[in-house]
Design a protein around this motif. Structure first.
Motif, PDB file in Angstrom:
ATOM      1  N   ASN A 238      -6.620   0.332  -2.027  1.00  0.00           N
ATOM      2  CA  ASN A 238      -7.397  -0.240  -0.930  1.00  0.00           C
ATOM      3  C   ASN A 238      -7.272  -1.756  -0.889  1.00  0.00           C
ATOM      4  O   ASN A 238      -6.971  -2.356   0.156  1.00  0.00           O
ATOM      5  CB  ASN A 238      -8.873   0.145  -1.069  1.00  0.00           C
ATOM      6  CG  ASN A 238      -9.106   1.624  -0.887  1.00  0.00           C
ATOM      7  OD1 ASN A 238      -8.268   2.328  -0.319  1.00  0.00           O
ATOM      8  ND2 ASN A 238     -10.228   2.117  -1.377  1.00  0.00           N
ATOM      9  N   TRP A 239      -7.492  -2.368  -2.028  1.00  0.00           N
ATOM     10  CA  TRP A 239      -7.512  -3.832  -2.043  1.00  0.00           C
ATOM     11  C   TRP A 239      -6.118  -4.418  -2.153  1.00  0.00           C
ATOM     12  O   TRP A 239      -5.905  -5.575  -1.791  1.00  0.00           O
ATOM     13  CB  TRP A 239      -8.439  -4.316  -3.159  1.00  0.00           C
ATOM     14  CG  TRP A 239      -9.839  -3.915  -2.852  1.00  0.00           C
ATOM     15  CD1 TRP A 239     -10.589  -2.974  -3.476  1.00  0.00           C
ATOM     16  CD2 TRP A 239     -10.655  -4.408  -1.774  1.00  0.00           C
ATOM     17  NE1 TRP A 239     -11.804  -2.849  -2.875  1.00  0.00           N
ATOM     18  CE2 TRP A 239     -11.881  -3.714  -1.835  1.00  0.00           C
ATOM     19  CE3 TRP A 239     -10.461  -5.363  -0.783  1.00  0.00           C
ATOM     20  CZ2 TRP A 239     -12.912  -3.954  -0.920  1.00  0.00           C
ATOM     21  CZ3 TRP A 239     -11.481  -5.601   0.132  1.00  0.00           C
ATOM     22  CH2 TRP A 239     -12.687  -4.905   0.057  1.00  0.00           C
ATOM     23  N   PHE A 240      -5.142  -3.643  -2.624  1.00  0.00           N
ATOM     24  CA  PHE A 240      -3.760  -4.106  -2.536  1.00  0.00           C
ATOM     25  C   PHE A 240      -3.339  -4.258  -1.078  1.00  0.00           C
ATOM     26  O   PHE A 240      -2.728  -5.256  -0.702  1.00  0.00           O
ATOM     27  CB  PHE A 240      -2.817  -3.138  -3.248  1.00  0.00           C
ATOM     28  CG  PHE A 240      -1.382  -3.305  -2.827  1.00  0.00           C
ATOM     29  CD1 PHE A 240      -0.638  -4.406  -3.247  1.00  0.00           C
ATOM     30  CD2 PHE A 240      -0.775  -2.387  -1.967  1.00  0.00           C
ATOM     31  CE1 PHE A 240       0.680  -4.579  -2.832  1.00  0.00           C
ATOM     32  CE2 PHE A 240       0.539  -2.555  -1.561  1.00  0.00           C
ATOM     33  CZ  PHE A 240       1.267  -3.658  -1.986  1.00  0.00           C
ATOM     34  N   VAL A 241      -3.645  -3.264  -0.253  1.00  0.00           N
ATOM     35  CA  VAL A 241      -3.283  -3.341   1.160  1.00  0.00           C
ATOM     36  C   VAL A 241      -3.951  -4.552   1.807  1.00  0.00           C
ATOM     37  O   VAL A 241      -3.313  -5.311   2.546  1.00  0.00           O
ATOM     38  CB  VAL A 241      -3.671  -2.043   1.888  1.00  0.00           C
ATOM     39  CG1 VAL A 241      -3.454  -2.189   3.399  1.00  0.00           C
ATOM     40  CG2 VAL A 241      -2.869  -0.869   1.354  1.00  0.00           C
ATOM     41  N   PHE A 242      -5.228  -4.756   1.521  1.00  0.00           N
ATOM     42  CA  PHE A 242      -5.933  -5.900   2.103  1.00  0.00           C
ATOM     43  C   PHE A 242      -5.306  -7.221   1.666  1.00  0.00           C
ATOM     44  O   PHE A 242      -5.033  -8.098   2.499  1.00  0.00           O
ATOM     45  CB  PHE A 242      -7.407  -5.859   1.693  1.00  0.00           C
ATOM     46  CG  PHE A 242      -8.163  -7.108   2.040  1.00  0.00           C
ATOM     47  CD1 PHE A 242      -8.493  -7.405   3.352  1.00  0.00           C
ATOM     48  CD2 PHE A 242      -8.546  -8.007   1.049  1.00  0.00           C
ATOM     49  CE1 PHE A 242      -9.180  -8.559   3.677  1.00  0.00           C
ATOM     50  CE2 PHE A 242      -9.234  -9.164   1.361  1.00  0.00           C
ATOM     51  CZ  PHE A 242      -9.551  -9.437   2.678  1.00  0.00           C
ATOM     52  N   LEU A 243      -5.063  -7.377   0.373  1.00  0.00           N
ATOM     53  CA  LEU A 243      -4.525  -8.637  -0.138  1.00  0.00           C
ATOM     54  C   LEU A 243      -3.083  -8.845   0.296  1.00  0.00           C
ATOM     55  O   LEU A 243      -2.673  -9.977   0.601  1.00  0.00           O
ATOM     56  CB  LEU A 243      -4.642  -8.667  -1.664  1.00  0.00           C
ATOM     57  CG  LEU A 243      -6.076  -8.684  -2.203  1.00  0.00           C
ATOM     58  CD1 LEU A 243      -6.090  -8.451  -3.708  1.00  0.00           C
ATOM     59  CD2 LEU A 243      -6.766 -10.001  -1.866  1.00  0.00           C
ATOM     60  N   PHE A 244      -2.294  -7.774   0.343  1.00  0.00           N
ATOM     61  CA  PHE A 244      -0.909  -7.904   0.800  1.00  0.00           C
ATOM     62  C   PHE A 244      -0.868  -8.308   2.275  1.00  0.00           C
ATOM     63  O   PHE A 244      -0.059  -9.160   2.676  1.00  0.00           O
ATOM     64  CB  PHE A 244      -0.163  -6.587   0.588  1.00  0.00           C
ATOM     65  CG  PHE A 244       1.277  -6.642   1.020  1.00  0.00           C
ATOM     66  CD1 PHE A 244       2.247  -7.156   0.175  1.00  0.00           C
ATOM     67  CD2 PHE A 244       1.664  -6.188   2.270  1.00  0.00           C
ATOM     68  CE1 PHE A 244       3.582  -7.215   0.573  1.00  0.00           C
ATOM     69  CE2 PHE A 244       2.986  -6.233   2.679  1.00  0.00           C
ATOM     70  CZ  PHE A 244       3.949  -6.755   1.826  1.00  0.00           C
ATOM     71  N   GLU A 245      -1.716  -7.697   3.086  1.00  0.00           N
ATOM     72  CA  GLU A 245      -1.779  -8.076   4.496  1.00  0.00           C
ATOM     73  C   GLU A 245      -2.208  -9.537   4.653  1.00  0.00           C
ATOM     74  O   GLU A 245      -1.670 -10.252   5.502  1.00  0.00           O
ATOM     75  CB  GLU A 245      -2.744  -7.150   5.237  1.00  0.00           C
ATOM     76  CG  GLU A 245      -2.225  -5.753   5.473  1.00  0.00           C
ATOM     77  CD  GLU A 245      -1.235  -5.674   6.625  1.00  0.00           C
ATOM     78  OE1 GLU A 245      -1.210  -6.611   7.449  1.00  0.00           O
ATOM     79  OE2 GLU A 245      -0.481  -4.687   6.698  1.00  0.00           O
ATOM     80  N   CYS A 246      -3.160  -9.967   3.855  1.00  0.00           N
ATOM     81  CA  CYS A 246      -3.582 -11.372   3.913  1.00  0.00           C
ATOM     82  C   CYS A 246      -2.434 -12.296   3.515  1.00  0.00           C
ATOM     83  O   CYS A 246      -2.201 -13.330   4.159  1.00  0.00           O
ATOM     84  CB  CYS A 246      -4.787 -11.596   3.001  1.00  0.00           C
ATOM     85  SG  CYS A 246      -6.348 -10.951   3.639  1.00  0.00           S
TER      86      CYS A 246
END
Length: 502
Positions: A238-246
C-alpha cells in the motif's frame, strides 16, 4: 480490559500531544501507529480475548483533538464528513446490520466464524477446511463494528489534516519515514532470526492474532512487527505504491524516493504471495498508463526505473552463476508461494471462504448478514455478504469519488503538489482494494484505505481550487499611433464621462 505496555506508551504520547501538540503532530502519531500491525494496545478478555490495535487506540486521541470544544475544527470536520458521505453510508449501514443481520437470519445459513477454532470433531483436514456453524450473533460483530467506525473517523481525520498544505507535507514525510522503518525492520526480522533482537521484536507481536511460522525449507519469511508475512506485505505494498507515485510525480523526492526503494526491496524479498501479486498488478497498471498516455511517465524517472531493473537482472544472473543451488531453492520457494498457492489446501480453504460472501448475498436477497458474521478471504465478497447491495454500491461510489478517473491529474504528473499527492493516494487506494479483494478476511477496508481515500478527497476536491496563473505572459507590442490618431488624442475630452458611477 487490560492496557499493554504499548498502550501505556500511547497514553503518554497521546495525552502530551492532546495538551500541547498540533493537529498535524497528532495525525503523525496516528500514522506511526499503523506500523504496529501485530500489536495490541488494549486486550479485551470479556470479548473472547479480542484486542484493540495501536492505530485504533491512537484514533481515540485523534478524535478528541478534532472534536474538543474550542479547537476550531468544527467546519473542517463537517466538510470532511460531507466529502466522505458514501464511506459513511457504507459504514453506518454495516454497523446497524451487524446487530440486526445475525439475528434476522440466525440459523438460516451456515458460515465459517471469524474466530473459529479447530475442534476434536474434525476427522480430517478437509473437514476442517469446509467447517461451518449456523449463523448467530457473536462478539466479532461488535469488534468489527468498532473497527468500521474507526475507519470512518480515520478518513475524516485524514481529510481535515490534508486539507492544509502543512498537513499534506507532514503526511507525505511521516509516511516516507514509516515506510523506510517498515522495510528495514522487515530485513532485521530475517537477519536476526533466533537472536535476542528477534526476542525484542516478538514483544511487539502481542496481539490476539495467530503468530504463524515464518519459515519455509530453511528460508525465513519476512514479517517485521506483523503476525504473518502476508500482513507485512499488505501494509508494505500500500505505502510502496503511494511513495513510488509521489517520487514519480516529484513530491518530496528526497524522502519518498529512498523509502520507495527500500520498500520495493523488502517486498521482493518477503516471499509473500500478497507482495508478488500486488507488485504484479501495480506494474501492469503503470506500464499500461505509460504506454497509453504521453507524459504519464517522466523520462528521467523511466531511465532510473530501467537502470534499477537492469541492475536487478545483473544481480540475479550473478547469483545464478555463483550459487546455483540457492537460486533453485529460491525459485522453488517462489513457485510454492505463487503458482502452487491456488492448488494447495490453503488456497482451497480461502476459495471456500470467499464463496461464503456470495452465498450470504444470494441467501439474504441482497440485504447482507452483517459485518463480523463470517470469515472471508476477499474484500469484494465480504462487502457483498456482510452489507449487501446497499453497502457494495456505497463502497464503489466512494472509491470512484476518490480515484476520479476523469481527472488528467490522475494519470499525468501535475506541478501542483496537492494534486500530485492526491493522485498518489488514489492509486494506492485502488491497489489496496484490489489486493484486499484477494486476501481480506473482513469487509472493513481498513485504516490504510481510509487514510488514502480521505487524503485523496481532501487534496483533489470535487470543485477544483482556483490557483493563480503562473504560465508565460504574452506581452503585446507598443501601440503605434497614426498622425490622425495622435491628433485626435490631443483633442479635449467630451463633456460627459464614460466612467461608471461609483
Amino acid at each position: 480490559m487490560q492496557l499493554t505496555f504499548i498502550g501505556a506508551i500511547q497514553v503518554l504520547l497521546g495525552l502530551s500531544l492532546f495538551l500541547a501538540g498540533s493537529i498535524e503532530a497528532m495525525f503523525a502519531f496516528l500514522l506511526v501507529s499503523t506500523l504496529f500491525g501485530g500489536s495490541a494496545a488494549i486486550v479485551l478478555p470479556m470479548l473472547g480475548g479480542s484486542s484493540i490495535p495501536p492505530v485504533q487506540f491512537a484514533l481515540v486521541f485523534m478524535a478528541l483533538r478534532l472534536l474538543v470544544p474550542g479547537a476550531g475544527n468544527g467546519m473542517a470536520v463537517g466538510q470532511a464528513a460531507r466529502a466522505n458521505i458514501w464511506l459513511a453510508t457504507f459504514i453506518l449501514y454495516g454497523a446497524v446490520l451487524a446487530f440486526i443481520g445475525p439475528r434476522l437470519f440466525a440459523g438460516q445459513i451456515d458460515v465459517t466464524p471469524m474466530r473459529g477454532k479447530v475442534e476434536a470433531r474434525y476427522i480430517s483436514m478437509r473437514a476442517y477446511i469446509y467447517s461451518t456453524r449456523p449463523l448467530s450473533f457473536s462478539a466479532q460483530n461488535i469488534t468489527t463494528t468498532v473497527y468500521l467506525v474507526g475507519t470512518l473517523l480515520t478518513a475524516i481525520a485524514a481529510h481535515v489534516v490534508c486539507s492544509k498544505e502543512r498537513g499534506r507535507r507532514v503526511f507525505v514525510r511521516t509516511m516516507a519515514i514509516a515506510g523506510l522503518v517498515h522495510g528495514l525492520i522487515g530485513f532485521l526480522s530475517v537477519a536476526a532470526k533466533g537472536t535476542p533482537v528477534d526476542t525484542v521484536l516478538a514483544l511487539f507481536r502481542n496481539g490476539s492474532y495467530a503468530q504463524l511460522d515464518h519459515s519455509y525449507r530453511g528460508f525465513v519469511r519476512m514479517a517485521g512487527l506483523w503476525p504473518e508475512a502476508s500482513g507485512f506485505a499488505w501494509f508494505g505494498i500500500n505505502w510502496f505504491v503511494f511513495l513510488f507515485e509521489c517520487w514519480m510525480r516529484r513530491v518530496d523526492s528526497r524522502y519518498t524516493g529512498p523509502a520507495a526503494f527500500v520498500l520495493a526491496a523488502a517486498l521482493l524479498c518477503s516471499t509473500a504471495t500478497t507482495a508478488y501479486v500486488g507488485l504484479g498488478i501495480y506494474s501492469a497498471l503503470v506500464l499500461g498508463r505509460s504506454l497509453l498516455l504521453p507524459g504519464a511517465m517522466p523520462a528521467d524517472r523511466a531511465l532510473i526505473i530501467a537502470g534499477a531493473g537492469l541492475a536487478m537482472i545483473v544481480l540475479i544472473t550473478g547469483l545464478m552463476i555463483a550459487h546455483p543451488v540457492l537460486v533453485n531453492d529460491a525459485t522453488e520457494l517462489l513457485r510454492h508461494m505463487t503458482v502452487d498457492k491456488g492448488q494447495s489446501l490453503s488456497g482451497e480453504q480461502r476459495g471456500f471462504w470467499a464463496w461464503q460472501g456470495w452465498h450470504a448475498f444470494v441467501a439474504t436477497h441482497g440485504i447482507g448478514i452483517g459485518p463480523g458474521s463470517f470469515r472471508s478471504s476477499s474484500l469484494a465478497t465480504a462487502v457483498l455478504g456482510c452489507t449487501g447491495l446497499i453497502g457494495a454500491t456505497a463502497m464503489i461510489v466512494h472509491m470512484v469519488s476518490a480515484f476520479k478517473p476523469t481527472r488528467l491529474s490522475t494519470y499525468v504528473p501535475s506541478p501542483d503538489m496537492a494534486l500530485s499527492t492526491g493522485a498518489a493516494c488514489a492509486w494506492a487506494a485502488v491497489v489496496d482494494a484490489v489486493v484486499a479483494s484477494l486476501s481480506s478476511p473482513t469487509c472493513d477496508p481498513g485504516t490504510d484505505f481510509a487514510i488514502l481515500t480521505g487524503a485523496a478527497l481532501a487534496l483533489r476536491p470535487i470543485v477544483p481550487r482556483l490557483t493563480p496563473w503562473r504560465g508565460p505572459v504574452r506581452r503585446l507590442p507598443p501601440l503605434q499611433l497614426s498622425p490622425a490618431m495622435a491628433l485626435g488624442s490631443a483633442m479635449p475630452e467630451p463633456a460627459f464621462s464614460t466612467q461608471p458611477a461609483e
